[in-house]
Design a protein around this motif. Structure first.
Motif, PDB file in Angstrom:
ATOM      1  N   SER A  97       0.836  -1.210   0.000  1.00 19.90           N
ATOM      2  CA  SER A  97       0.000   0.000   0.000  1.00 19.90           C
ATOM      3  C   SER A  97       0.865   1.252   0.000  1.00 19.90           C
ATOM      4  O   SER A  97       0.574   2.224  -0.720  1.00 19.90           O
ATOM      5  CB  SER A  97      -0.923   0.000   1.220  1.00 19.90           C
ATOM      6  OG  SER A  97      -1.833  -1.076   1.171  1.00 19.90           O
ATOM      7  N   ASP A  98       1.937   1.243   0.792  1.00 17.67           N
ATOM      8  CA  ASP A  98       2.839   2.389   0.827  1.00 17.67           C
ATOM      9  C   ASP A  98       3.531   2.571  -0.518  1.00 17.67           C
ATOM     10  O   ASP A  98       3.718   3.699  -0.991  1.00 17.67           O
ATOM     11  CB  ASP A  98       3.879   2.210   1.931  1.00 17.67           C
ATOM     12  CG  ASP A  98       3.281   2.329   3.322  1.00 17.67           C
ATOM     13  OD1 ASP A  98       2.166   2.871   3.445  1.00 17.67           O
ATOM     14  OD2 ASP A  98       3.917   1.864   4.283  1.00 17.67           O
ATOM     15  N   LEU A  99       3.923   1.458  -1.140  1.00 18.21           N
ATOM     16  CA  LEU A  99       4.564   1.532  -2.452  1.00 18.21           C
ATOM     17  C   LEU A  99       3.619   2.145  -3.476  1.00 18.21           C
ATOM     18  O   LEU A  99       3.996   3.041  -4.235  1.00 18.21           O
ATOM     19  CB  LEU A  99       5.010   0.138  -2.898  1.00 18.21           C
ATOM     20  CG  LEU A  99       5.773   0.034  -4.216  1.00 18.21           C
ATOM     21  CD1 LEU A  99       6.700  -1.173  -4.204  1.00 18.21           C
ATOM     22  CD2 LEU A  99       4.833  -0.094  -5.426  1.00 18.21           C
ATOM     23  N   LYS A 100       2.368   1.694  -3.493  1.00 23.52           N
ATOM     24  CA  LYS A 100       1.415   2.223  -4.468  1.00 23.52           C
ATOM     25  C   LYS A 100       1.139   3.697  -4.223  1.00 23.52           C
ATOM     26  O   LYS A 100       1.038   4.491  -5.174  1.00 23.52           O
ATOM     27  CB  LYS A 100       0.108   1.427  -4.440  1.00 23.52           C
ATOM     28  CG  LYS A 100      -0.853   1.859  -5.557  1.00 23.52           C
ATOM     29  CD  LYS A 100      -2.079   0.974  -5.648  1.00 23.52           C
ATOM     30  CE  LYS A 100      -3.090   1.283  -4.582  1.00 23.52           C
ATOM     31  NZ  LYS A 100      -4.384   0.594  -4.823  1.00 23.52           N
ATOM     32  N   ASN A 101       1.031   4.094  -2.961  1.00 22.85           N
ATOM     33  CA  ASN A 101       0.805   5.502  -2.655  1.00 22.85           C
ATOM     34  C   ASN A 101       1.964   6.362  -3.132  1.00 22.85           C
ATOM     35  O   ASN A 101       1.755   7.462  -3.676  1.00 22.85           O
ATOM     36  CB  ASN A 101       0.592   5.690  -1.148  1.00 22.85           C
ATOM     37  CG  ASN A 101      -0.754   5.175  -0.682  1.00 22.85           C
ATOM     38  OD1 ASN A 101      -1.696   5.093  -1.464  1.00 22.85           O
ATOM     39  ND2 ASN A 101      -0.852   4.819   0.581  1.00 22.85           N
ATOM     40  N   ALA A 102       3.193   5.868  -2.952  1.00 19.73           N
ATOM     41  CA  ALA A 102       4.359   6.604  -3.436  1.00 19.73           C
ATOM     42  C   ALA A 102       4.332   6.714  -4.958  1.00 19.73           C
ATOM     43  O   ALA A 102       4.682   7.750  -5.528  1.00 19.73           O
ATOM     44  CB  ALA A 102       5.638   5.907  -2.976  1.00 19.73           C
ATOM     45  N   CYS A 103       3.887   5.646  -5.602  1.00 19.15           N
ATOM     46  CA  CYS A 103       3.774   5.650  -7.061  1.00 19.15           C
ATOM     47  C   CYS A 103       2.737   6.673  -7.512  1.00 19.15           C
ATOM     48  O   CYS A 103       2.967   7.447  -8.453  1.00 19.15           O
ATOM     49  CB  CYS A 103       3.401   4.255  -7.544  1.00 19.15           C
ATOM     50  SG  CYS A 103       3.591   3.981  -9.313  1.00 19.15           S
ATOM     51  N   LEU A 104       1.597   6.718  -6.836  1.00 15.93           N
ATOM     52  CA  LEU A 104       0.547   7.677  -7.171  1.00 15.93           C
ATOM     53  C   LEU A 104       1.002   9.119  -6.980  1.00 15.93           C
ATOM     54  O   LEU A 104       0.568  10.027  -7.691  1.00 15.93           O
ATOM     55  CB  LEU A 104      -0.690   7.418  -6.320  1.00 15.93           C
ATOM     56  CG  LEU A 104      -1.505   6.162  -6.662  1.00 15.93           C
ATOM     57  CD1 LEU A 104      -2.476   5.817  -5.537  1.00 15.93           C
ATOM     58  CD2 LEU A 104      -2.256   6.341  -7.971  1.00 15.93           C
ATOM     59  N   LEU A 105       1.908   9.335  -6.014  1.00 13.48           N
ATOM     60  CA  LEU A 105       2.423  10.668  -5.727  1.00 13.48           C
ATOM     61  C   LEU A 105       3.539  11.087  -6.687  1.00 13.48           C
ATOM     62  O   LEU A 105       4.031  12.209  -6.600  1.00 13.48           O
ATOM     63  CB  LEU A 105       2.941  10.729  -4.283  1.00 13.48           C
ATOM     64  CG  LEU A 105       1.864  10.664  -3.188  1.00 13.48           C
ATOM     65  CD1 LEU A 105       2.507  10.481  -1.822  1.00 13.48           C
ATOM     66  CD2 LEU A 105       0.997  11.908  -3.214  1.00 13.48           C
ATOM     67  N   GLY A 106       3.928  10.172  -7.590  1.00 15.07           N
ATOM     68  CA  GLY A 106       4.952  10.515  -8.567  1.00 15.07           C
ATOM     69  C   GLY A 106       6.375  10.332  -8.088  1.00 15.07           C
ATOM     70  O   GLY A 106       7.305  10.941  -8.629  1.00 15.07           O
ATOM     71  N   ALA A 107       6.564   9.473  -7.073  1.00 12.46           N
ATOM     72  CA  ALA A 107       7.898   9.286  -6.503  1.00 12.46           C
ATOM     73  C   ALA A 107       8.817   8.459  -7.396  1.00 12.46           C
ATOM     74  O   ALA A 107      10.036   8.511  -7.245  1.00 12.46           O
ATOM     75  CB  ALA A 107       7.795   8.627  -5.128  1.00 12.46           C
ATOM     76  N   GLY A 108       8.250   7.677  -8.301  1.00 10.98           N
ATOM     77  CA  GLY A 108       9.087   6.836  -9.156  1.00 10.98           C
ATOM     78  C   GLY A 108       8.259   5.826  -9.921  1.00 10.98           C
ATOM     79  O   GLY A 108       7.029   5.930 -10.002  1.00 10.98           O
ATOM     80  N   ILE A 109       8.955   4.818 -10.452  1.00 12.24           N
ATOM     81  CA  ILE A 109       8.330   3.766 -11.245  1.00 12.24           C
ATOM     82  C   ILE A 109       8.310   2.478 -10.428  1.00 12.24           C
ATOM     83  O   ILE A 109       9.348   2.032  -9.923  1.00 12.24           O
ATOM     84  CB  ILE A 109       9.100   3.530 -12.554  1.00 12.24           C
ATOM     85  CG1 ILE A 109       9.088   4.799 -13.418  1.00 12.24           C
ATOM     86  CG2 ILE A 109       8.515   2.357 -13.333  1.00 12.24           C
ATOM     87  CD1 ILE A 109      10.017   4.732 -14.610  1.00 12.24           C
ATOM     88  N   ALA A 110       7.138   1.888 -10.304  1.00  9.23           N
ATOM     89  CA  ALA A 110       7.010   0.584  -9.646  1.00  9.23           C
ATOM     90  C   ALA A 110       7.059  -0.495 -10.715  1.00  9.23           C
ATOM     91  O   ALA A 110       6.259  -0.480 -11.650  1.00  9.23           O
ATOM     92  CB  ALA A 110       5.707   0.500  -8.868  1.00  9.23           C
ATOM     93  N   GLY A 111       7.989  -1.406 -10.583  1.00 13.84           N
ATOM     94  CA  GLY A 111       8.166  -2.415 -11.622  1.00 13.84           C
ATOM     95  C   GLY A 111       7.242  -3.602 -11.520  1.00 13.84           C
ATOM     96  O   GLY A 111       7.212  -4.437 -12.433  1.00 13.84           O
TER      97      GLY A 111
END
Length: 246
Positions: free
Chosen positions: A162-176
């Motif tokens: 959940s934290d990873l997806k939230n960071a992805c939604l915030l534009g922090a990087g690319i989730a592979g």
């Protein structure tokens, strides 16, 4: 450690006193964090409409699903849900489908850093990685028979999906490797974008697990078979939704 083992043994003895044919009693269910709202809670409510005397206790899975029956120190786990392989030995399994893992980032990240189509481009991007205990860390992606390593300029690691997806939604990087069940809504809504098209971590088999001992209990076996069928339906629907996006 000894006290935890004694507590587990006491719980096991209490379980053995149950009438194996009764459709009532407790089912302890171990699930990965984050899958409850779609993949577990609605189905439990439906099951309880059919068998109102069943009780459920949900605990968070922090290891591989087939291992929880032996390595949870304080709870007797009746059923677990997660990625894995067919059960062997004392482990009983029900296959419910496959889970795709989708490389994603937000539109804001693309606007700032540009689109990405090949893993070789990851060297100039920030990667968001999942390092929880339910599966191994993704270190390479495949496209047909071609395999390429994931090497990021810098990496942010998360034990919580959940934290990873939230960071992805915030534009922090690319989730592979966001599991499709966790990102299909955001992909449809345009909040996330599928990048590295064609490149992905191989799909994982989804299973429900129990033990030979516990499937002797009617309530556990009935729930195991019923839930596996529900999950097959959900995974098929999610795959169809993603296919329409593609």
């Amino acid at each position: 450690m000894a006290k935890a083992l004694l507590a587990q043994h006491a719980l096991m003895l209490e379980t053995l006193k149950d009438d194996k044919d009764r459709m009532e009693g407790l089912i302890t269910l171990a699930i990965p964090a984050g899958i409850g709202p779609l993949f577990v809670t609605p189905q439990l409510l439906e099951f309880l409409q059919i068998f109102p005397k069943i009780e459920f206790e949900l605990i968070t899975l922090t290891s591989k699903a087939e291992e929880v029956f032996y390595n949870h120190p304080e709870k007797v786990v009746h059923v677990s849900i997660g990625y894995g392989v067919p059960g062997t030995g004392d482990i009983v399994s029900r296959y419910s489908g496959k889970m795709e893992f989708i490389p994603c980032c937000s539109p804001s990240y693309i606007k700032k850093h540009g689109h990405i189509v090949d893993p070789s481009e990851c060297a100039v991007h920030t990667g968001l990685s999942y390092t929880g205990g339910t599966r191994t860390k993704t270190q390479e992606l495949q496209n047909g028979g071609v395999v390429k390593q994931l090497k990021w300029k810098k990496s942010l690691s998360f034990q919580s999906l959940s934290d990873l997806k939230n960071a992805c939604l915030l534009g922090a990087g690319i989730a592979g490797d966001i599991p499709l069940i966790h990102c299909i809504d955001e992909l449809e809504e345009g909040k996330l974008v599928n990048v590295l098209r064609g490149w992905k971590r191989p799909a994982a088999g989804c299973y429900l697990y129990s033990t030979k001992h516990f499937v002797e209990y009617r309530r556990v076996k009935t729930f195991l078979d019923w839930m596996a069928e529900k999950h097959r339906e959900i995974l098929e629907q999610i795959d169809n939704r993603f296919g329409q996006l593609a």
